[in-house]
Design a protein around this motif. Structure first.
Motif, mmCIF file in Angstrom:
data_model
loop_
_atom_site.group_PDB
_atom_site.id
_atom_site.type_symbol
_atom_site.label_atom_id
_atom_site.label_comp_id
_atom_site.label_asym_id
_atom_site.label_seq_id
_atom_site.Cartn_x
_atom_site.Cartn_y
_atom_site.Cartn_z
ATOM 1 N N ARG A 199 47.288 42.147 70.371
ATOM 2 C CA ARG A 199 45.445 41.991 69.127
ATOM 3 C C ARG A 199 45.087 41.422 70.522
ATOM 4 O O ARG A 199 44.471 40.815 71.619
ATOM 5 C CB ARG A 199 46.295 39.723 68.796
ATOM 6 C CG ARG A 199 46.212 40.186 67.705
ATOM 7 C CD ARG A 199 46.750 39.392 66.496
ATOM 8 N NE ARG A 199 47.271 38.873 65.419
ATOM 9 C CZ ARG A 199 48.905 38.565 65.165
ATOM 10 N NH1 ARG A 199 49.668 38.382 65.903
ATOM 11 N NH2 ARG A 199 48.762 39.052 63.441
ATOM 12 N N ARG A 209 42.084 39.572 67.212
ATOM 13 C CA ARG A 209 43.464 40.442 66.016
ATOM 14 C C ARG A 209 44.016 41.911 66.280
ATOM 15 O O ARG A 209 43.365 42.213 66.953
ATOM 16 C CB ARG A 209 42.049 40.806 64.826
ATOM 17 C CG ARG A 209 41.526 39.783 63.951
ATOM 18 C CD ARG A 209 40.963 40.345 62.930
ATOM 19 N NE ARG A 209 40.469 39.127 61.357
ATOM 20 C CZ ARG A 209 39.317 39.276 60.273
ATOM 21 N NH1 ARG A 209 39.152 40.514 60.035
ATOM 22 N NH2 ARG A 209 39.371 38.422 60.176
ATOM 23 N N SER A 210 44.375 42.639 65.392
ATOM 24 C CA SER A 210 45.120 43.744 65.490
ATOM 25 C C SER A 210 44.531 45.100 66.410
ATOM 26 O O SER A 210 43.340 45.189 65.134
ATOM 27 C CB SER A 210 45.898 44.858 64.774
ATOM 28 O OG SER A 210 46.417 45.739 64.798
ATOM 29 N N GLU A 262 48.393 44.646 59.288
ATOM 30 C CA GLU A 262 46.970 43.528 59.182
ATOM 31 C C GLU A 262 46.827 44.251 57.657
ATOM 32 O O GLU A 262 46.990 45.582 58.050
ATOM 33 C CB GLU A 262 46.536 43.158 59.989
ATOM 34 C CG GLU A 262 46.856 42.183 60.928
ATOM 35 C CD GLU A 262 45.761 41.928 62.317
ATOM 36 O OE1 GLU A 262 46.628 40.365 62.498
ATOM 37 O OE2 GLU A 262 44.827 42.528 62.662
ATOM 38 N N ARG A 263 45.744 44.575 57.106
ATOM 39 C CA ARG A 263 45.015 44.900 56.241
ATOM 40 C C ARG A 263 43.769 45.296 56.469
ATOM 41 O O ARG A 263 43.128 45.108 57.297
ATOM 42 C CB ARG A 263 44.944 44.598 54.839
ATOM 43 C CG ARG A 263 46.335 44.059 54.372
ATOM 44 C CD ARG A 263 46.090 43.220 52.850
ATOM 45 N NE ARG A 263 45.263 42.917 52.441
ATOM 46 C CZ ARG A 263 44.871 41.952 51.429
ATOM 47 N NH1 ARG A 263 45.832 41.462 50.671
ATOM 48 N NH2 ARG A 263 43.573 42.062 50.593
ATOM 49 N N GLU A 266 40.600 43.673 55.712
ATOM 50 C CA GLU A 266 40.104 42.255 56.120
ATOM 51 C C GLU A 266 40.338 42.574 57.817
ATOM 52 O O GLU A 266 39.700 42.145 58.535
ATOM 53 C CB GLU A 266 41.527 41.392 56.462
ATOM 54 C CG GLU A 266 42.360 41.106 55.163
ATOM 55 C CD GLU A 266 43.593 40.094 55.118
ATOM 56 O OE1 GLU A 266 44.124 40.217 55.968
ATOM 57 O OE2 GLU A 266 43.420 39.178 54.333
ATOM 58 N N SER A 267 39.728 43.615 58.062
ATOM 59 C CA SER A 267 39.551 44.397 59.631
ATOM 60 C C SER A 267 38.068 44.341 59.305
ATOM 61 O O SER A 267 37.553 44.497 58.581
ATOM 62 C CB SER A 267 40.206 45.579 60.369
ATOM 63 O OG SER A 267 39.504 46.944 59.098
#
Length: 510
Positions: A199, A209-210, A262-263, A266-267
């Motif tokens: 992340r 985040r990723s 992670e979806r 949601e990025s």
């Protein structure tokens, strides 16, 4: 005399020669020693742990068992071992008990090849099957999990962060351990990125985040990574991870597991960037795996059409009985097996803002919380994900004026759901796409407080009849049946809190 003096050894000469010899040896050997030290972690093979006493069976404890002849369920593990600080590390004893429970209830484990063959053919590979996956490539797979798999003659797949292998020992596997695991035929190895399982900041505020599913924030330049920079970075990472696996004499990976699950919705990726990422993954792999999806995608035709399969996550708190129960919930059911759905409240999943209300409001068995105006629930969304042909008969009552209505949605979770709403004197049908709505139709009804609803679903058509009279229908465009597959949900709406809520009094599926 002079000649003898010349031959005489001077004091300190042996020490000098020995010192020179050691220096010469050091000059020659040190580079090789340094190389050995550098390479040693990759060749290290740790001793495996002993097996715990065989676990007691759970099949006699009333554990729920899935019916035979179903599609496989993908189980998502991370590490096995004694670390009780992380919920993602399952203890050796618990893991042994889980595998014992699977064996005792007739489950067989699949290799990646067997699983991908199922995705392509949709032929069930056995009465009850699971595909065991382990993310990251933690050291516990060799030291703790492998002996248990050997005990029960089971198979598994490890999803490796290839750039981390043989580093941060003893947390990650060494390549020598990976090689031994591959030779055992119990394991195969798939892709979990090269070095993109981390992340980092994705905006100026520093939110992390990723980095695989997000464009990074470049702090030194005060800007977000460009689309081209993101795509080049991800393509290079994927290609490197594949090369790493092949370079260590492993077959080219067929599946990819998203970091952190992670979806994409949601990025910070645009729709075009998200499509580009999916395209890169489709080009290199048969399908992708994740534990978090925007819609139910258990292994089956719908998941294969989407190129993404949802996994059931297993943690240290997952008891053997709980694992069997969840496997039974994921196992597909046929429409003919959905016997009187309204009488089985635990098989409904409340959706949206109505989660606290519960499905009992649909039948009038409980009152909605104050301020509630809409309640909906899906019927076994995982188990019905691949339904394509079924007919639903329902009766809805307490319909008054235009302030309340009862709803039925079919093809739930598909790309093309169809929502029906029935009121006192009107009914409407709306066919939606995954991201927008493009078809809305209304028909007039004979005014009544109770209506009988029949919905017929096929891959090409959804037809609604009210009180035995054809009301309206919609036809599908040219897409494969799996893209429109899905079960059903019910909903009730009431805009006047003081007024009686509508309710479903009967429901049958055929």
């Amino acid at each position: 005399m002079k000649r003898d003096t010349l031959k005489r050894v001077r004091p300190g000469q042996p020490v000098l020669r020995a010192t020179l010899g050691l220096l010469t040896t050091a000059v020659v050997v040190l580079p090789f020693a340094a190389a050995w030290q550098h390479d040693a972690p990759g060749h290290a093979v740790a001793e495996q742990s002993g097996l715990p006493p065989a676990a007691d069976t759970v099949s006699d404890a009333g554990a729920e068992v899935a019916p035979a002849g179903n599609a496989p369920v993908v189980l998502a593990y991370h590490d096995i071992g004694p670390d009780d600080r992380s919920r993602y590390t399952v203890s050796l004893e618990r893991f042994d008990a889980q595998m014992h429970a699977l064996r005792d209830t007739g489950y067989r484990t699949l290799s990646t090849r067997e699983f991908t063959d199922f995705l392509c053919t949709h032929r069930t590979p056995g009465p009850r099957t699971v595909y065991l996956t382990f993310d990251d490539g933690a050291h516990g797979l060799w030291t703790h999990a492998d002996p248990v798999l050997a005990r029960y003659r089971m198979k598994a797949a490890a999803y490796l962060i290839t750039g981390q292998m043989a580093t941060h020992r003893p947390y990650y596997l060494s390549w020598a351990e990976i090689n031994r695991m591959a030779r055992s035929k119990r394991w195969d190895f798939q892709d979990h990125t090269h070095l993109s399982h981390e992340r980092a900041a994705v905006d100026a505020a520093g939110h992390e985040r990723s980095v695989f599913t997000n464009r990074r924030w470049l702090a030194d330049e005060g800007r977000l990574e460009t689309t081209d920079e993101y795509r080049r970075r991800i393509a290079a990472d994927l290609d490197r991870s594949v090369r790493d696996l092949v370079a260590h004499d492993l077959p080219q990976p067929r599946l990819f597991a998203y970091p952190f699950s992670e979806r994409l919705d949601e990025s910070n990726l645009s729709a075009r960037d998200a499509d580009a990422l999916r395209s890169m993954l489709r080009k290199r792999f048969t399908a992708t795996l994740t534990n978090s999806t925007a819609r139910p995608l258990p292994a089956g035709p719908r998941a294969a059409a989407a190129g993404q399969v949802q996994r059931l996550e297993v943690t240290r708190d997952t008891t053997p009985a709980r694992l069997l129960h969840e496997l039974a919930q994921w196992a597909p059911v046929k429409p003919s097996d959905a016997d009187h759905p309204l009488s089985h409240r635990t098989q409904w999943q409340s959706t949206g803002d109505s989660e606290k209300a519960g499905p009992a409001i649909l039948t009038g068995d409980s009152r909605p919380p104050h301020g509630t105006a809409y309640v909906s629930a899906d019927y076994r969304p995982l188990a019905t994900a691949d339904w394509t042909n079924y007919r639903l008969h329902a009766t809805a009552g307490h319909l008054h004026g235009i302030s309340n209505s009862a709803g039925v949605t079919v093809r739930v979770g598909s790309k093309y759901p169809v929502a029906l709403s029935v009121g006192h004197n009107t009914a409407s049908l709306t066919m939606g796409r995954l991201h927008d709505t493009d078809d809305h139709r209304i028909c007039r009804l004979h005014p009544a407080t109770t209506h009988r609803i029949t919905v017929s679903v096929t891959p090409r058509q959804v037809r609604m009849d009210i009180d035995g009279i054809p009301c309206t229908q919609t036809h599908a465009a040219r897409w494969c049946a799996a893209e429109g597959a899905g079960g059903f949900s019910l909903s009730v709406r009431n805009d006047q809190p003081e007024q009686q809520w509508p309710r479903f009094t009967s429901l049958e599926i055929e």
